[in-house]
Design a protein around this motif. Sequence first.
Motif, PDB file in Angstrom:
ATOM      1  N   HIS A 111      23.795  14.125  -5.387  1.00 33.13           N
ATOM      2  CA  HIS A 111      24.343  14.325  -6.732  1.00 33.13           C
ATOM      3  C   HIS A 111      23.512  13.648  -7.816  1.00 33.13           C
ATOM      4  CE1 HIS A 111      27.816  16.234  -5.016  1.00 33.13           C
ATOM      5  NE2 HIS A 111      28.016  15.193  -4.235  1.00 33.13           N
ATOM      6  N   GLY A 112      22.287  13.235  -7.477  1.00 34.28           N
ATOM      7  CA  GLY A 112      21.407  12.629  -8.478  1.00 34.28           C
ATOM      8  C   GLY A 112      21.146  11.162  -8.213  1.00 34.28           C
ATOM      9  N   GLN A 113      20.895  10.417  -9.294  1.00 38.09           N
ATOM     10  CA  GLN A 113      20.594   8.991  -9.204  1.00 38.09           C
ATOM     11  C   GLN A 113      21.661   8.179  -9.930  1.00 38.09           C
ATOM     12  OE1 GLN A 113      16.641   8.073 -10.554  1.00 38.09           O
ATOM     13  NE2 GLN A 113      15.668   9.278  -8.949  1.00 38.09           N
ATOM     14  N   TRP A 114      21.886   6.965  -9.459  1.00 36.31           N
ATOM     15  CA  TRP A 114      22.842   6.068 -10.085  1.00 36.31           C
ATOM     16  C   TRP A 114      22.485   4.627  -9.717  1.00 36.31           C
ATOM     17  CZ3 TRP A 114      23.662   8.963  -5.783  1.00 36.31           C
ATOM     18  CH2 TRP A 114      24.121   8.334  -4.637  1.00 36.31           C
ATOM     19  N   GLN A 115      23.123   3.669 -10.412  1.00 33.30           N
ATOM     20  CA  GLN A 115      22.910   2.248 -10.146  1.00 33.30           C
ATOM     21  C   GLN A 115      24.209   1.624  -9.678  1.00 33.30           C
ATOM     22  OE1 GLN A 115      21.503   0.667 -13.872  1.00 33.30           O
ATOM     23  NE2 GLN A 115      19.375   0.897 -13.252  1.00 33.30           N
ATOM     24  N   VAL A 116      24.081   0.643  -8.787  1.00 34.31           N
ATOM     25  CA  VAL A 116      25.244  -0.122  -8.354  1.00 34.31           C
ATOM     26  C   VAL A 116      24.905  -1.604  -8.393  1.00 34.31           C
ATOM     27  CG1 VAL A 116      26.314   1.653  -6.918  1.00 34.31           C
ATOM     28  CG2 VAL A 116      24.614   0.165  -5.915  1.00 34.31           C
ATOM     29  N   TRP A 117      25.852  -2.391  -8.865  1.00 33.84           N
ATOM     30  CA  TRP A 117      25.719  -3.846  -8.886  1.00 33.84           C
ATOM     31  C   TRP A 117      26.449  -4.415  -7.687  1.00 33.84           C
ATOM     32  CZ3 TRP A 117      22.715  -6.471 -12.101  1.00 33.84           C
ATOM     33  CH2 TRP A 117      22.372  -5.898 -13.310  1.00 33.84           C
ATOM     34  N   GLN A 124      19.121   0.776  -7.254  1.00 35.70           N
ATOM     35  CA  GLN A 124      18.989   2.131  -7.798  1.00 35.70           C
ATOM     36  C   GLN A 124      19.155   3.064  -6.606  1.00 35.70           C
ATOM     37  OE1 GLN A 124      18.421   2.960 -11.051  1.00 35.70           O
ATOM     38  NE2 GLN A 124      18.448   5.123 -10.634  1.00 35.70           N
ATOM     39  N   CYS A 125      20.102   3.982  -6.698  1.00 38.91           N
ATOM     40  CA  CYS A 125      20.452   4.863  -5.583  1.00 38.91           C
ATOM     41  C   CYS A 125      20.080   6.312  -5.896  1.00 38.91           C
ATOM     42  CB  CYS A 125      21.950   4.805  -5.309  1.00 38.91           C
ATOM     43  SG  CYS A 125      22.598   3.136  -5.093  1.00 38.91           S
ATOM     44  N   GLU A 126      19.888   7.076  -4.824  1.00 40.27           N
ATOM     45  CA  GLU A 126      19.608   8.503  -4.968  1.00 40.27           C
ATOM     46  C   GLU A 126      20.321   9.250  -3.851  1.00 40.27           C
ATOM     47  OE1 GLU A 126      15.704  10.751  -6.199  1.00 40.27           O
ATOM     48  OE2 GLU A 126      15.591  10.128  -4.106  1.00 40.27           O
ATOM     49  N   CYS A 130      24.887   1.644  -1.728  1.00 39.60           N
ATOM     50  CA  CYS A 130      24.686   3.021  -2.196  1.00 39.60           C
ATOM     51  C   CYS A 130      25.465   3.943  -1.267  1.00 39.60           C
ATOM     52  CB  CYS A 130      23.196   3.382  -2.175  1.00 39.60           C
ATOM     53  SG  CYS A 130      22.203   2.507  -3.377  1.00 39.60           S
TER      54      CYS A 130
END
Length: 72
Positions: A40-46, A35-37, A59
């Motif tokens: 530009h907000g938060q997002w997920q990366v696999w 889970q990244c921050e 991230c």
Amino acid sequence: MDALALACAFTFTTTAHGQSVTAVCPMPVYRVLAQCEGKHGQWQVWGPPADKDGSTARCREGKIIDYRVETA
């Protein structure tokens, strides 16, 4: 953390381009999710499915705020 995550070794790296987490686990099929921050907000990366060096999620332009390992 669950027993799955406790059996894994995690390595964190920080560069000028962001942070990454690598998981190495004693199981045949898994990958890491971060889970990244960032600005530009938060997002997920696999990360990709693990190979002999584990699975790494990156991230880019952000920092890791949470992570976990999931089996396929």
